[in-house]
Design an enzyme around this catalytic site. Structure first.
Site, PDB file in Angstrom:
ATOM      1  N   ASP A 173       6.102  10.160  -0.397  1.00 56.24           N
ATOM      2  CA  ASP A 173       6.181  10.094   1.405  1.00 56.24           C
ATOM      3  C   ASP A 173       7.619   9.471   1.801  1.00 56.24           C
ATOM      4  O   ASP A 173       7.955  10.260   2.869  1.00 56.24           O
ATOM      5  CB  ASP A 173       4.963   9.215   1.437  1.00 56.24           C
ATOM      6  CG  ASP A 173       3.998  10.535   1.228  1.00 56.24           C
ATOM      7  OD1 ASP A 173       3.312  11.587   0.689  1.00 56.24           O
ATOM      8  OD2 ASP A 173       2.900   9.616   1.367  1.00 56.24           O
ATOM      9  N   SER A 177      -1.750  22.129   4.031  1.00 55.70           N
ATOM     10  CA  SER A 177      -1.821  20.867   3.413  1.00 55.70           C
ATOM     11  C   SER A 177      -1.843  20.305   4.807  1.00 55.70           C
ATOM     12  O   SER A 177      -2.101  21.036   5.839  1.00 55.70           O
ATOM     13  CB  SER A 177      -0.372  20.739   3.349  1.00 55.70           C
ATOM     14  OG  SER A 177      -0.396  19.093   2.619  1.00 55.70           O
ATOM     15  N   GLU A 222     -12.747  11.127  10.436  1.00 54.85           N
ATOM     16  CA  GLU A 222     -13.090  11.170   8.612  1.00 54.85           C
ATOM     17  C   GLU A 222     -12.220  10.348   8.522  1.00 54.85           C
ATOM     18  O   GLU A 222     -10.942  10.122   8.368  1.00 54.85           O
ATOM     19  CB  GLU A 222     -13.738  12.403   7.953  1.00 54.85           C
ATOM     20  CG  GLU A 222     -12.688  13.747   8.211  1.00 54.85           C
ATOM     21  CD  GLU A 222     -13.077  14.823   8.012  1.00 54.85           C
ATOM     22  OE1 GLU A 222     -12.813  16.025   7.385  1.00 54.85           O
ATOM     23  OE2 GLU A 222     -14.703  15.083   9.139  1.00 54.85           O
ATOM     24  N   LYS A 280     -10.281   9.700   4.413  1.00 51.87           N
ATOM     25  CA  LYS A 280      -9.455  11.667   3.746  1.00 51.87           C
ATOM     26  C   LYS A 280      -9.532  10.620   2.511  1.00 51.87           C
ATOM     27  O   LYS A 280      -8.895   9.141   1.730  1.00 51.87           O
ATOM     28  CB  LYS A 280      -7.528  10.217   4.196  1.00 51.87           C
ATOM     29  CG  LYS A 280      -7.005  11.776   3.277  1.00 51.87           C
ATOM     30  CD  LYS A 280      -5.146  11.263   3.832  1.00 51.87           C
ATOM     31  CE  LYS A 280      -4.259  12.559   3.163  1.00 51.87           C
ATOM     32  NZ  LYS A 280      -4.392  12.962   2.209  1.00 51.87           N
ATOM     33  N   LYS A 307      -9.017  15.358  13.663  1.00 58.09           N
ATOM     34  CA  LYS A 307      -9.264  16.919  13.349  1.00 58.09           C
ATOM     35  C   LYS A 307     -10.040  16.659  15.161  1.00 58.09           C
ATOM     36  O   LYS A 307     -10.807  16.222  15.325  1.00 58.09           O
ATOM     37  CB  LYS A 307     -10.726  17.136  12.463  1.00 58.09           C
ATOM     38  CG  LYS A 307      -9.467  17.372  10.970  1.00 58.09           C
ATOM     39  CD  LYS A 307     -11.102  18.045   9.914  1.00 58.09           C
ATOM     40  CE  LYS A 307     -10.327  17.216   9.142  1.00 58.09           C
ATOM     41  NZ  LYS A 307     -11.042  17.392   7.582  1.00 58.09           N
ATOM     42  N   CYS A 338       4.265 -27.907 -25.009  1.00 59.81           N
ATOM     43  CA  CYS A 338       4.382 -28.737 -25.520  1.00 59.81           C
ATOM     44  C   CYS A 338       4.756 -28.303 -26.838  1.00 59.81           C
ATOM     45  O   CYS A 338       5.513 -29.576 -27.423  1.00 59.81           O
ATOM     46  CB  CYS A 338       2.706 -29.529 -25.738  1.00 59.81           C
ATOM     47  SG  CYS A 338       2.029 -28.356 -26.766  1.00 59.81           S
ATOM     48  N   CYS A 364      -1.803 -21.530 -28.395  1.00 59.68           N
ATOM     49  CA  CYS A 364      -0.665 -22.977 -28.624  1.00 59.68           C
ATOM     50  C   CYS A 364      -2.420 -23.623 -29.533  1.00 59.68           C
ATOM     51  O   CYS A 364      -3.238 -24.037 -28.937  1.00 59.68           O
ATOM     52  CB  CYS A 364      -0.878 -23.684 -27.219  1.00 59.68           C
ATOM     53  SG  CYS A 364      -0.123 -25.587 -27.459  1.00 59.68           S
TER      54      CYS A 364
HETATM   55  S1  IVH Z   1      -8.278  18.788   6.374  1.00 57.65           S
HETATM   56  C1  IVH Z   1      -6.225  22.475   7.153  1.00 57.65           C
HETATM   57  N1  IVH Z   1      -9.709  16.766   5.473  1.00 57.65           N
HETATM   58  O1  IVH Z   1      -5.426  15.471   2.214  1.00 57.65           O
HETATM   59  C2  IVH Z   1      -7.020  21.036   6.877  1.00 57.65           C
HETATM   60  N2  IVH Z   1      -8.242  16.872   4.253  1.00 57.65           N
HETATM   61  O2  IVH Z   1      -3.029  17.176   2.740  1.00 57.65           O
HETATM   62  C3  IVH Z   1      -6.674  20.825   5.764  1.00 57.65           C
HETATM   63  N3  IVH Z   1      -8.257  15.417   1.926  1.00 57.65           N
HETATM   64  O3  IVH Z   1      -4.963  18.394  -0.604  1.00 57.65           O
HETATM   65  C4  IVH Z   1      -7.331  19.601   5.229  1.00 57.65           C
HETATM   66  N4  IVH Z   1      -9.895  14.202   2.767  1.00 57.65           N
HETATM   67  O4  IVH Z   1      -7.275  17.503  -0.338  1.00 57.65           O
HETATM   68  C5  IVH Z   1      -9.244  17.376   4.999  1.00 57.65           C
HETATM   69  N5  IVH Z   1     -11.017  14.985   5.184  1.00 57.65           N
HETATM   70  C6  IVH Z   1      -9.869  15.863   5.340  1.00 57.65           C
HETATM   71  C7  IVH Z   1      -9.668  14.707   3.655  1.00 57.65           C
HETATM   72  C8  IVH Z   1      -8.600  15.738   3.106  1.00 57.65           C
HETATM   73  C9  IVH Z   1      -8.604  14.007   1.965  1.00 57.65           C
HETATM   74  C10 IVH Z   1      -7.223  15.617   1.282  1.00 57.65           C
HETATM   75  C11 IVH Z   1      -7.231  17.010   1.092  1.00 57.65           C
HETATM   76  C12 IVH Z   1      -5.781  17.778   1.140  1.00 57.65           C
HETATM   77  C13 IVH Z   1      -4.578  16.548   1.414  1.00 57.65           C
HETATM   78  C14 IVH Z   1      -4.169  17.082   3.031  1.00 57.65           C
END
Ligand code: IVH
Length: 689
Positions: free
Chosen positions: A40, A85, A122, A124, A301, A422, A437
């Site tokens: 990253d 992504s 939510e 990740k 979101k 020792c 030891c």
């Molecule tokens: S939403 C268009 N929600 O994180 C939106 N992704 O780059 C699509 N991931 O590879 C993704 N938890 O596999 C979303 N609650 C979650 C997630 C999630 C994990 C992963 C997903 C993706 C990456 C996001």
């Protein structure tokens, strides 16, 4: 670790190559050589250069597409709707959420005084994205994300995940021509630990982390192997949909998916504005360690699907979602050295001395390497850049190294031939993996540990005899053996550094008090290898007197409950050494005493719990865990750490967790403290001695 380059064009080209290389290792081969956090960092560095110099942005830049290629072994699948992504925020606390909210409000053209935007927040999940295609409710295909446009058909493997329904529940789902469900395949931490335990037992290579293991399993060509890697799944989104009226909000949609029998994580919330996002991020950050699976952040979101559509996408990512990361649970740092620690039993433990690194919420500078066998298995050497992982409550661990960053010359680590403390010879145990030891109690390191163990709360319980004092006593050659402790007077103690007369007196009093003890405590305090608290109690109960135990033949020792050949031999070896018998004699001469014979365990009364196994969980209103254990054992019962079919009772207090659930599952009787007291009061069998 990154070498800065003054020429942005050169640096951008270098970064592109590095990122492509690592992305290939990570996504295509599932052999990551760089932790996500490092990847990253490089990615963001490239993004920054491209933002400052737009002419350097090439169409093939990793910032311009989703990476990953189709493997030979799987059939390619073209996604009906691209699997994109999301943008990543790494800013801490508030600013990550505020940046996102500000961007959303700007893009939607909201006035400053307009009400807050509603978001779905939510977790990740740290796994692998999967698209599940259901036709009239029937699972017809499962595919990986691949490069976002084209993924791989992994239907057979995905079908091993029992949580994923092969047929969606309900008429609505079954009437729909197509519902594509998107979500994350991951591995629970306990499943991961158990898998590694099995690998170790089979002398196979252990896995680095749950994420890579899950990703590797999904793309494993042999489904039989996949079955041995327990996977889990959470749904979080949709792909193509035809014939189903999707609810108007993201949260409503997730509720609907849950209604179709798909697994949806319960840790999610609908919140208002940036403040709501920050609160969720913080709350989950505190809960992170206790979750049964790894997460690497929170996903925010926009909840309204209409607003999502209005916001749309930029090349790589939707404008309506963002991933707000937590500090990484894996970091790369330099292994500066390997130190040898000598334990109470003389075991030599290699300890990694690390360049201090912030990982999983704390600064880590030491990590155990367990033994030479583990060290070799991990293949790490001094000078290596190693991957340190700290997830959940587990102690920090070195899970691997960054091969590409190994310096030109690194010598292999060798265990010392003599004890670093020792100088006695180091012996490798026959067939065992440990080095020890051979100096015994003559080794200061072992002597210190022996003193601390002797003074411990569950042994002789000598208050005030801690680390610092023991170090001074041993290093200053003031006390050479256990009986010597009882010769310490106020004057000698008060002469020590940072020791006031009052504290010296307290220690002398504590020593005096400790002389009145019990046979099990005394036996445990001696620190005989293989003799823990429970075995000490069993031995005391069986023999009733110290001399009978010291003289017991091997066959007699084997008659004691739960004592096998290894334990019996260890006890025999201990008392066969005249030196050890002398220690016992001298301790007695110093005034250490305990009741023997009938009632040696203070259990003259009835023993209503004889033969019963109990499990304690949660916090009891008045009894501490130790006190409850002692009462149960004095009544003849056994306390076990885990619930099984053989458990007779589970005693549950406040905030009882999984053990209580397990008890209910297995139909084991659950009692509270009052229930336990009632059990203890029952008339039972008379005590055996
Ligand atoms: S939403 C268009 N929600 O994180 C939106 N992704 O780059 C699509 N991931 O590879 C993704 N938890 O596999 C979303 N609650 C979650 C997630 C999630 C994990 C992963 C997903 C993706 C990456 C996001």
């Amino acid at each position: 670790m990154t070498t800065m380059n003054d020429d942005p064009a050169l640096r951008a080209a270098q970064l592109r190559e590095l990122l492509n290389h690592h992305a290939h290792l990570y996504y295509v081969l599932d052999q990551p050589s760089l932790p996500d956090a490092e990847y990253d960092k490089l990615f963001q560095e490239l993004q920054a250069i491209e933002a400052a110099h737009p002419q350097l942005r090439t169409p093939d830049s990793p910032t311009q597409r989703v990476i990953g290629q189709v493997l030979d072994g799987f059939t390619p699948v073209t996604h009906a709707v691209a699997m994109l992504s999301i943008r990543t925020e790494t800013d801490t606390e508030a600013s990550g959420a505020q940046n996102f909210d500000a961007r959303v409000r700007r893009e939607l053209g909201l006035a400053e005084d307009a009400p807050p935007v509603e978001y779905a927040a939510e977790l990740k999940f740290d796994g692998l994205a999967i698209n599940l295609r259901y036709v009239h409710g029937q699972l017809v295909q499962a595919a990986t994300r691949g490069n976002g446009e084209t993924g791989e058909d992994v239907t057979q493997n995905i079908k091993t995940i029992k949580q994923i329904p092969l047929r969606l529940h309900g008429e609505v789902a079954q009437a729909a021509a197509v519902i594509e469900v998107r979500g994350e395949v991951y591995m629970r931490r306990d499943d991961f630990e158990a898998l590694n335990e099995r690998q170790r037992a089979a002398n196979e290579k252990t896995f680095v982390n749950p994420r890579n293991t899950a990703a590797g399993a999904v793309r494993q060509l042999d489904p039989a192997l996949v079955r041995q890697r327990p996977l889990s799944f959470f749904a979080y989104g949709l792909g193509e949909v035809a014939g189903w009226e999707v609810p108007a909000t993201h949260s409503g949609m997730l509720d609907a998916l849950q209604g179709f029998n798909l697994p949806v994580c319960a840790d999610r919330a609908v919140v208002q504005g940036a403040a709501g996002l920050v609160a969720f991020h913080q709350a989950m950050g505190e809960k992170r360690d206790q979750l049964p699976f790894d997460i690497d952040g929170i996903v925010y979101k926009v909840n309204s699907r209409a607003l999502q559509q209005q916001l749309g996408f930029v090349t790589r990512e939707p404008r309506w979602a963002v991933a707000h990361k937590y500090p990484a649970q894996e970091q790369v740092t330099r292994l500066n050295g390997i130190e040898i620690q000598v334990g109470r039993t003389g075991k030599l433990t290699p300890v990694a001395k690390l360049e201090p690194v912030f990982v999983g919420g704390t600064t880590v500078s030491n990590a155990t390497l367990h033994n030479l066998f583990e060290l070799r298995r991990k293949g790490v050497r001094i000078g290596d850049q190693v991957i340190v992982r700290r997830a959940g409550d587990v102690i920090p661990e070195i899970v691997g190294k960054v091969e590409a960053l190994r310096p030109a010359y690194v010598p292999n680590f060798r265990m010392p031939k003599s004890c670093p403390i020792c100088g006695s010879a180091v012996r490798r145990e026959q067939g065992g993996i440990d080095h020890r030891c051979s100096g015994g109690i003559s080794c200061p390191a072992q002597r210190k540990q022996a003193f601390l163990h002797f003074a411990g709360r569950r042994a002789m319980d000598i208050e005030g005899l801690g680390d610092k004092l023991v170090d001074q006593l041993v290093d200053g050659l003031i006390v050479q053996s256990l009986p010597g402790l009882y010769k310490l007077g106020v004057a000698k103690l008060a002469a020590l550094e940072r020791m006031a007369e009052k504290s010296a007196q307290n220690i002398v009093d504590a020593l005096e008090k400790s002389k009145t003890t019990t046979l099990p405590r005394f036996l445990f305090a001696l620190g005989i290898r293989q003799v823990g608290e429970t075995t000490a109690k069993d031995l005391a109960r069986h023999f009733g007197a110290m001399d009978r135990l010291m003289d017991a033949r091997l066959e007699e020792l084997l008659e004691v409950r739960d004592v096998g050949p290894i334990v019996a031999q260890s006890i025999r070896t201990f008392f066969d050494q005249p030196h050890n018998r002398e220690v016992v004699e001298q301790l007695r001469a110093a005034g250490v005493h305990w009741p023997e014979g009938e009632g040696a365990l203070g259990e003259q009364g009835p023993r209503p719990l004889l033969g019963k196994t109990l499990v304690l969980t949660g916090t009891l209103p008045t009894l501490s865990r130790d006190a409850a254990k002692e009462l149960i054992e004095a009544s003849g019962g056994k306390v076990s750490g885990s619930v099984s079919k053989k458990t007779h009772y589970v005693i549950a207090g406040e905030e009882a967790g999984s053990k209580l659930e397990k008890a209910r599952e297995l139909g084991v009787t659950v009692l509270d403290e009052a229930g336990l007291q009632a059990l203890l009061q029952q008339p039972g069998e008379a005590g055996e001695t």
